[in-house]
Design an enzyme around this catalytic site. Structure first.
Site, PDB file in Angstrom:
ATOM      1  N   THR A   1       0.775  -1.427   0.046  1.00 42.09           N
ATOM      2  CA  THR A   1       0.050   0.067  -0.024  1.00 42.09           C
ATOM      3  C   THR A   1       0.841   1.289  -0.082  1.00 42.09           C
ATOM      4  O   THR A   1       2.027   1.222  -0.166  1.00 42.09           O
ATOM      5  CB  THR A   1      -0.953  -0.087   1.220  1.00 42.09           C
ATOM      6  OG1 THR A   1      -2.040   0.898   0.976  1.00 42.09           O
ATOM      7  CG2 THR A   1      -0.292   0.154   2.535  1.00 42.09           C
ATOM      8  N   ASN A   2       0.321   2.171   0.242  1.00 40.82           N
ATOM      9  CA  ASN A   2       1.148   3.699   0.310  1.00 40.82           C
ATOM     10  C   ASN A   2       0.479   4.423   1.338  1.00 40.82           C
ATOM     11  O   ASN A   2      -0.566   4.275   2.139  1.00 40.82           O
ATOM     12  CB  ASN A   2       1.208   4.448  -0.908  1.00 40.82           C
ATOM     13  CG  ASN A   2      -0.294   4.852  -1.416  1.00 40.82           C
ATOM     14  OD1 ASN A   2      -1.005   5.596  -0.679  1.00 40.82           O
ATOM     15  ND2 ASN A   2      -0.798   4.371  -2.375  1.00 40.82           N
TER      16      ASN A   2
END
Ligand code: CTP
Length: 406
Positions: free
Chosen positions: A210-211
């Site tokens: 993810t980020n």
């Protein structure tokens, strides 16, 4: 002229210790005459200039003065939830400093911190206090927290000096408040799709890529459009608990693939799309049904490209639909943003520079550059994401030819 323009609006009037407090009585009267229900909160020093009785008589409501009084103790939370708008008028240098730092030593400050509604301040002070670097700093800080400011006026001050620092006339404060509510509904009938937040690309049942996106910018845009009456459809990646206005249709998604399908199915019914999500560009080629076990010193993952949602909607876009994209770059990035604008057939792009202090993931402030198709740009200085959202919405309205005022 203003009669009825604030019908059914619930307004908190905060009064702090300045000689301008006598003008707050007139403001209270004007708000009530315009149809608002007004509750007044006073700081202890405001009581040296004007009495609670004046306000309770004008507003037909009890006045809140004492944080530590048993029967008022919990009211700050209640008031904070009750109000559609809070105006602190006059706001002294002292109260502004406390608001800027989150200091809570009276009822008014506790209400300010509990308020979920827009907050306005009408400062009042002597010209040298107004010019002081600390006041300037505090004003900047509270404005970056999203507080709206009713400009001080110029003229004779209580000290006998002449200059800037006088509280705005009650009629001017009323005008700004009325304008705020009028603006709200000028986008009725417009349907806007927003993507926001990160996406999560699963490797196995317990791991994902993810980020750090928190969705704050996209959520601020959704709130801003909904406030103005637009029908907002928010496709939101996994951002945890967020409280959103009930007028927004939220579609929680997890992966880029899910976000893509939702966006495609909703976009044809929309007037505009704002692509604020930080969509993963790659996803694991193979999802492992079972937890991946450690083997050896290395693990090689093969990733494949995800679908580019903005690119796809750009291709689907009809003549009367508008599309806004974001470009997140680690350096200057104007060239890259321009390429994205063209490639994805966007109407304008918001360039977010991660190298700017105060901008980027998880921050409450942002500093962006709006880049238009005709090559023109608009520099938006560092301010709260809520305020940046207003500038983006304004630009969208300009591009789409939508009237923002009624
Ligand atoms: N975007 C999208 N779908 C993707 C990737 C990006 O809708 N799969 C959108 C973003 O929401 C943003 C714009 O495209 O509005 C640009 O995103 P960005 O990640 O900066 O650009 P990319 O096109 O992915 O290019 P790169 O990662 O190579 O910089």
């Amino acid at each position: 002229m203003m009669t009825g323009s604030l019908q059914d609006k619930k307004i908190i009037l905060g009064v702090t210790g300045s000689i301008a407090a006598y003008k707050s009585a007139l403001l209270a009267r004007l708000l009530v005459k315009s149809g608002a229900e007004v509750k007044v909160v006073m700081t202890p020093s405001a009581g040296a200039f004007i009495t609670p009785l004046t306000f309770s008589t004008l507003t037909s409501n009890a006045v809140y003065t004492d944080l530590m009084r048993g029967d008022q103790w919990n009211s700050h939370v209640e008031l904070g939830l009750w109000a559609d708008l809070m105006i602190v008028a006059p706001a002294t240098a002292n109260s502004i400093a406390k608001m800027a730092t989150g200091h809570v030593d009276n009822m008014l400050l506790a209400v300010y911190l509990s308020a979920r509604c827009p907050v306005f301040i009408a400062p009042a002070m002597d010209l040298d206090m107004w010019k002081h670097p600390s006041t300037k700093r505090n004003m900047k800080l509270i404005q970056s927290d999203g507080v709206y400011y009713v400009p001080v006026e110029e003229g004779l001050l209580a000290s006998g000096l002449t200059g800037k620092g006088r509280m705005a006339e009650p009629e001017h404060i009323l005008h700004q408040i009325v304008n705020h509510f009028i603006q709200r509904k000028s986008l009725i009938g417009r349907k806007v799709l927003i993507t926001a937040g990160p996406t999560r690309e699963a490797l196995d049942p317990v791991r994902f890529m993810t980020n750090p996106s928190t969705g704050t910018m996209g959520i601020a845009l959704a709130e801003c459009l909904a406030k103005r009456g637009a029908e907002v459809h928010l496709i939101l990646g996994p951002v945890g608990e967020v409280s959103l206005s009930s007028d927004i249709a939220v579609y929680p998604v997890v992966s880029a693939e899910e976000m893509y399908h939702r966006s495609r199915s909703l976009f044809p019914q929309m007037n505009a799309g704002i692509m604020a999500a930080a969509v993963a560009d790659f996803t694991p080629k193979k999802y492992s049904e079972h937890k991946i076990k450690k083997q050896g010193d290395e693990l090689v993952l093969t990733l494949k490209r995800t679908k580019d949602i903005a690119l796809d909607l750009g291709k689907m876009k009809k003549k009367d639909q508008y599309l806004v994209g974001f470009a997140l770059e680690t350096d200057d990035g104007k060239k890259a943003a321009r390429q994205k604008l063209d490639k994805k057939n966007l109407d304008f792009i918001v360039l977010n520079s991660l190298s700017e202090p105060g901008a980027g993931f998880g921050r409450s402030t942002n500093k962006v550059l709006l880049m238009m198709r005709d090559g023109s740009t608009k520099d938006i200085p560092l301010k709260s994401k809520a305020k940046v959202a207003e500038d983006i919405v304004e630009q969208l309205c300009e591009v789409a030819g939508w009237k923002l005022e009624l």
